[in-house]
Design a protein around this motif. Structure first.
Motif, PDB file in Angstrom:
ATOM      1  N   ARG A  99      -4.096   3.566  -4.268  1.00  0.00           N
ATOM      2  CA  ARG A  99      -4.457   4.066  -2.938  1.00  0.00           C
ATOM      3  C   ARG A  99      -5.295   3.042  -2.182  1.00  0.00           C
ATOM      4  N   ASP A 100      -5.938   2.131  -2.911  1.00  0.00           N
ATOM      5  CA  ASP A 100      -6.765   1.103  -2.282  1.00  0.00           C
ATOM      6  C   ASP A 100      -6.033  -0.224  -2.108  1.00  0.00           C
ATOM      7  N   GLY A 101      -4.749  -0.238  -2.448  1.00  0.00           N
ATOM      8  CA  GLY A 101      -3.990  -1.466  -2.300  1.00  0.00           C
ATOM      9  C   GLY A 101      -3.497  -1.995  -3.632  1.00  0.00           C
ATOM     10  N   PRO A 102      -3.045  -3.247  -3.665  1.00  0.00           N
ATOM     11  CA  PRO A 102      -2.456  -3.805  -4.879  1.00  0.00           C
ATOM     12  C   PRO A 102      -3.522  -4.285  -5.868  1.00  0.00           C
ATOM     13  N   VAL A 103      -3.267  -4.059  -7.134  1.00  0.00           N
ATOM     14  CA  VAL A 103      -4.152  -4.526  -8.203  1.00  0.00           C
ATOM     15  C   VAL A 103      -3.311  -5.367  -9.167  1.00  0.00           C
ATOM     16  N   PRO A 104      -3.654  -6.642  -9.378  1.00  0.00           N
ATOM     17  CA  PRO A 104      -2.882  -7.480 -10.290  1.00  0.00           C
ATOM     18  C   PRO A 104      -2.844  -6.895 -11.701  1.00  0.00           C
TER      19      PRO A 104
ATOM     20  N   ARG B  17       0.858  -1.191   0.000  1.00  0.00           N
ATOM     21  CA  ARG B  17       0.000   0.000   0.000  1.00  0.00           C
ATOM     22  C   ARG B  17       0.890   1.236   0.000  1.00  0.00           C
ATOM     23  N   PRO B  18       0.395   2.352  -0.524  1.00  0.00           N
ATOM     24  CA  PRO B  18       1.192   3.589  -0.505  1.00  0.00           C
ATOM     25  C   PRO B  18       1.520   3.998   0.921  1.00  0.00           C
ATOM     26  N   GLY B  19       2.745   4.451   1.124  1.00  0.00           N
ATOM     27  CA  GLY B  19       3.171   4.927   2.430  1.00  0.00           C
ATOM     28  C   GLY B  19       3.825   3.876   3.302  1.00  0.00           C
ATOM     29  N   MET B  20       3.690   2.590   2.946  1.00  0.00           N
ATOM     30  CA  MET B  20       4.354   1.547   3.729  1.00  0.00           C
ATOM     31  C   MET B  20       5.853   1.602   3.475  1.00  0.00           C
ATOM     32  N   SER B  21       6.627   1.608   4.533  1.00  0.00           N
ATOM     33  CA  SER B  21       8.078   1.643   4.370  1.00  0.00           C
ATOM     34  C   SER B  21       8.584   0.265   3.979  1.00  0.00           C
ATOM     35  N   PHE B  22       9.743   0.257   3.347  1.00  0.00           N
ATOM     36  CA  PHE B  22      10.355  -1.010   2.973  1.00  0.00           C
ATOM     37  C   PHE B  22      10.685  -1.835   4.223  1.00  0.00           C
TER      38      PHE B  22
END
Length: 397
Positions: free
Chosen positions: A381-386, A295-300
């Protein structure tokens, strides 16, 4: 494969990429850059020419200032390739210093190359300008240093520029991924006992080329004992019934997109063994767990902490990374396994618009076989999309 000609504005794609390149050069305090890497050159200008050959013979390069005219230096006789590209203001013949062409005059020719670049840099950007270079060949680098030019590594701005995709670029990637999915399906129709790994790889290349693809980046279609450890290259090995076949596509598809998908399945009419099911189930579980985290904003670092906990028996044979960016090739960012963070992991965060591949390889040291799976996704912004609908073997789970 989709027909993008009616919906996609290629000029808009090129404008976005050149703008990103200029903005990131300026952000990193470079007045201009000379780009040799065929992927960076293509990204900044939209121009391609002998992309595989020029990856090891530096026979073409482009001068891109943060502000000012873009000058392409192309292989002799190929200047017409950029005639219709609005991203390129001028095309000139490239100068070469490679020993095979210059022999004992290589240092002299590198000096002439440097003098032309310095003249262009100072005319465009003024005295004392800083020049970025994405690949450093020794002779021209020494020639620039001898003449007092301040240089910086242009890899960082180009990697970061390429990491955020526009909506148009996502459409291009989806289209190329569809060709890859179809190439895998075409290969699979012929994946029967008695054929060789080389034969199946040739079919994927055939389908890819027939549908606008460009090349094969790696040779990673493996079967049986060749699947453990990973990275045994495709060979003349005959594939036997009941063996696991793993294909890491690694094709360069339409529009130069690196279409990176990995699937695994058992050859022939046999059902997977209990061991094959176990390997496949763990690989699929890791893939789905890690993909769901994005998700956006998650750090590595946070991703590493929350990632799927690999059983100890698989850790020694783990893959090189859990996640990597994708575009024209394997790109920024790369997220390593927690065991490798102290040595390799750098700081950063996932951002909206990144396209990444989530990786899994499951195989014990000394095991008969291994399973590798990989899925490309877009971070929204809503998460991962394949980015691919290439099927998994749900009945193995």
């Amino acid at each position: 494969m989709l027909d993008l000609s009616a919906t996609l504005d290629q000029k808009r794609v090129r404008a976005y990429r050149l703008k990103r390149t200029r903005e990131l050069l300026a952000h990193f305090k470079m007045d201009a850059a000379v780009l040799f890497d065929p992927l960076n050159l293509r990204y900044a200008t939209g121009c391609r020419n002998m992309q595989v050959w020029t990856s090891h013979h530096l026979a073409r390069y482009v001068f891109v200032p943060a502000a000012g005219p873009v000058v392409l230096f192309d292989y002799g006789g190929a200047l017409h390739l950029s005639d219709d590209l609005e991203t390129i203001d001028e095309a000139r013949p490239a100068k070469s210093w490679d020993y095979f062409g210059s022999g004992s005059r290589a240092e002299e020719h590198a000096g002439k190359w440097a003098e032309e670049i310095i003249d262009l840099l100072q005319t465009t950007c003024g005295p004392g300008a800083t020049l970025g270079i994405d690949r450093a060949d020794l002779l021209p680098l020494l020639a620039l240093q001898k003449r007092g030019i301040r240089m910086m590594d242009a890899k960082a701005p180009l990697e970061i520029a390429r990491s955020i995709k526009s909506a148009d670029e996502v459409a291009i990637i989806r289209n190329s991924m569809q060709v890859c999915t179809e190439a895998i399906a075409f290969m699979r129709q012929h994946a029967v006992p008695g054929v060789t790994e080389n034969y199946l790889m040739s079919l994927m290349n055939q389908y890819n080329l027939e549908h606008g693809g460009e090349a094969q980046e790696t040779r990673l279609l493996s079967s049986g004992h060749h699947t453990n450890p990973w990275f045994t290259e495709t060979s003349s090995k005959v594939i036997e019934a009941g063996e696991m076949l793993v294909v890491d596509s690694d094709l360069i598809g339409p529009d130069g997109v690196f279409v990176d998908q990995t699937r695994a399945f058992v050859i022939g009419d046999r059902r997977p063994t209990a061991e094959q099911r176990r390997l496949y189930a763990h690989a699929h579980e890791q893939l789905q767990h890690n993909m769901a985290l994005l998700r956006p904003g998650m750090s590595f670092a946070e991703f590493g902490e929350l990632s799927w906990k690999m059983p100890d028996i698989y850790v020694p044979n783990r893959y090189a990374e859990m996640v990597h960016g994708i575009g024209f090739g394997v790109e920024f960012p790369v997220i390593y396994y927690p065991e490798d963070h102290e040595t390799w992991q750098y700081a950063g965060t996932f951002q909206e618009g990144m396209c990444v591949c989530v990786e899994s390889y499951i195989g014990e040291v000394g095991g008969d076989e291994g399973v590798k799976l990989e899925q490309p996704v877009l971070i929204t912004r809503d998460g991962p999309v394949p980015l691919s609908d290439c099927p998994f073997e749900e009945d193995y789970l």
